[in-house]
Write a protein that holds these residues in place. Structure first.
Motif, PDB file in Angstrom:
ATOM      1  N   ARG A   1       8.093  -5.316  -4.253  1.00 43.65           N
ATOM      2  CA  ARG A   1       8.689  -3.985  -4.078  1.00 43.65           C
ATOM      3  C   ARG A   1      10.061  -3.836  -4.727  1.00 43.65           C
ATOM      4  O   ARG A   1      10.484  -2.720  -5.035  1.00 43.65           O
TER       5      ARG A   1
ATOM      6  N   ASN B   1       3.804   2.217   2.110  1.00 41.78           N
ATOM      7  CA  ASN B   1       4.580   0.985   1.998  1.00 41.78           C
ATOM      8  C   ASN B   1       5.924   1.240   1.322  1.00 41.78           C
ATOM      9  O   ASN B   1       6.969   0.769   1.785  1.00 41.78           O
TER      10      ASN B   1
ATOM     11  N   ASP C   1      -3.342  -5.906  -0.442  1.00 40.07           N
ATOM     12  CA  ASP C   1      -2.561  -4.918  -1.187  1.00 40.07           C
ATOM     13  C   ASP C   1      -1.171  -4.751  -0.562  1.00 40.07           C
ATOM     14  O   ASP C   1      -0.154  -4.752  -1.268  1.00 40.07           O
TER      15      ASP C   1
ATOM     16  N   SER D   1      -0.607  -4.632  -6.956  1.00 37.87           N
ATOM     17  CA  SER D   1      -1.274  -4.686  -5.650  1.00 37.87           C
ATOM     18  C   SER D   1      -2.603  -3.955  -5.674  1.00 37.87           C
ATOM     19  O   SER D   1      -3.591  -4.417  -5.086  1.00 37.87           O
ATOM     20  N   THR D   2      -2.651  -2.822  -6.375  1.00 35.82           N
ATOM     21  CA  THR D   2      -3.896  -2.058  -6.439  1.00 35.82           C
ATOM     22  C   THR D   2      -4.944  -2.763  -7.293  1.00 35.82           C
ATOM     23  O   THR D   2      -6.125  -2.794  -6.931  1.00 35.82           O
TER      24      THR D   2
ATOM     25  N   ASP E   1      -0.042   2.299  -0.624  1.00 37.25           N
ATOM     26  CA  ASP E   1       1.149   1.966  -1.405  1.00 37.25           C
ATOM     27  C   ASP E   1       2.277   2.969  -1.195  1.00 37.25           C
ATOM     28  O   ASP E   1       3.455   2.591  -1.146  1.00 37.25           O
TER      29      ASP E   1
ATOM     30  N   ILE F   1       0.982  -7.964  -1.271  1.00 32.19           N
ATOM     31  CA  ILE F   1       1.440  -8.083  -2.653  1.00 32.19           C
ATOM     32  C   ILE F   1       2.486  -7.021  -2.968  1.00 32.19           C
ATOM     33  O   ILE F   1       3.508  -7.306  -3.605  1.00 32.19           O
ATOM     34  N   PHE F   2       2.243  -5.794  -2.530  1.00 36.16           N
ATOM     35  CA  PHE F   2       3.211  -4.719  -2.770  1.00 36.16           C
ATOM     36  C   PHE F   2       4.565  -5.090  -2.191  1.00 36.16           C
ATOM     37  O   PHE F   2       5.610  -4.913  -2.838  1.00 36.16           O
TER      38      PHE F   2
ATOM     39  N   ALA G   1       4.821  -3.024  -8.435  1.00 37.77           N
ATOM     40  CA  ALA G   1       4.215  -3.256  -7.115  1.00 37.77           C
ATOM     41  C   ALA G   1       2.926  -2.467  -6.910  1.00 37.77           C
ATOM     42  O   ALA G   1       1.899  -3.046  -6.521  1.00 37.77           O
TER      43      ALA G   1
ATOM     44  N   GLY H   1      -6.053  -5.786  -5.168  1.00 39.18           N
ATOM     45  CA  GLY H   1      -6.757  -5.315  -3.978  1.00 39.18           C
ATOM     46  C   GLY H   1      -8.092  -4.684  -4.321  1.00 39.18           C
ATOM     47  O   GLY H   1      -9.103  -4.941  -3.656  1.00 39.18           O
TER      48      GLY H   1
END
Length: 209
Positions: free
Chosen positions: A113, A49, A105, A124-125, A46, A108-109, A120, A128
């Protein structure tokens, strides 16, 4: 390769190697020490990202996957008290869960974002991590998937016991998965603090936590 991407790859490799080592050591009845280091992989993904973009995050994930394969191969060559430290089934479960969960992850992030800074990484976490746990423990221990490695006896994981020692009856591997999932969910929330700080620091902006 940019400096940021190199740092991401190194951090991901460190998390994967540490988790592969620490998973050999028990923590209580339901967990291993690796359960506390592995979720950091989502933090690394993340951060990459957020600061360096989705393409860099995917490269970090693929690097982590490659390191994981190497660790699994080494584990198959080390014979412990009950056989190889890593069986083929565990290797397949680990690699599949890591790659799919991490790429989900990243996806989705990237979609979230532009929202609030915490949305995010948290969403995502959580998604994921849940996917990672479900894939790993099902592939590694579910009785219906013994065809993956028939010679590997994982019947011990199917022993029916109270869930986490107190709940309804369930196979042992389900309790192991639920305990692992709780740790991942908890760390997903806790990791928001270092995520926020490191994201603004790496971006060269003033932290506002």
């Amino acid at each position: 390769m940019s400096r940021g991407l190199i740092l991401g790859v190194i951090a991901m490799a460190a998390v994967v190697v540490a988790s592969n080592i620490l998973v050999q050591f028990l923590f209580g009845n339901w967990l291993t020490w690796g359960a506390f280091t592995y979720p950091l992989a989502f933090l690394v993904t993340d951060l990459t990202n957020r600061v360096y973009g989705v393409k860099a995050a995917r490269k970090v994930v693929l690097a982590g996957f490659a390191v994981g394969i190497l660790c699994s191969f080494i584990g198959t060559q080390i014979i412990g008290e009950f056989g190889p430290l890593v069986t083929l089934r565990i290797a397949i479960a680990s690699g599949t869960a890591f790659l799919i969960a991490q790429l989900v992850d990243v996806f989705i992030f990237n979609r979230l974002r532009d929202g609030a800074w915490w949305r995010a990484p948290l969403a995502s976490t959580l998604i994921g991590s849940s996917l990672d746990t479900a894939l790993f423990f099902t592939i590694a221990f579910a009785g219906s998937l013994t065809f993956i490695e028939p010679a590997n006896d994982v019947s011990w994981a199917g022993e029916v016991l109270p869930l986490l020692g107190v709940g309804p009856l369930a196979p042992l591997w389900v309790s192991l998965g639920v305990a692992d999932w709780f740790v991942k969910l908890s760390l997903a929330v806790i990791a928001l603090i270092p995520f926020r700080y490191l994201a603004v620091t790496l971006s060269g902006k003033k932290a506002n936590i």
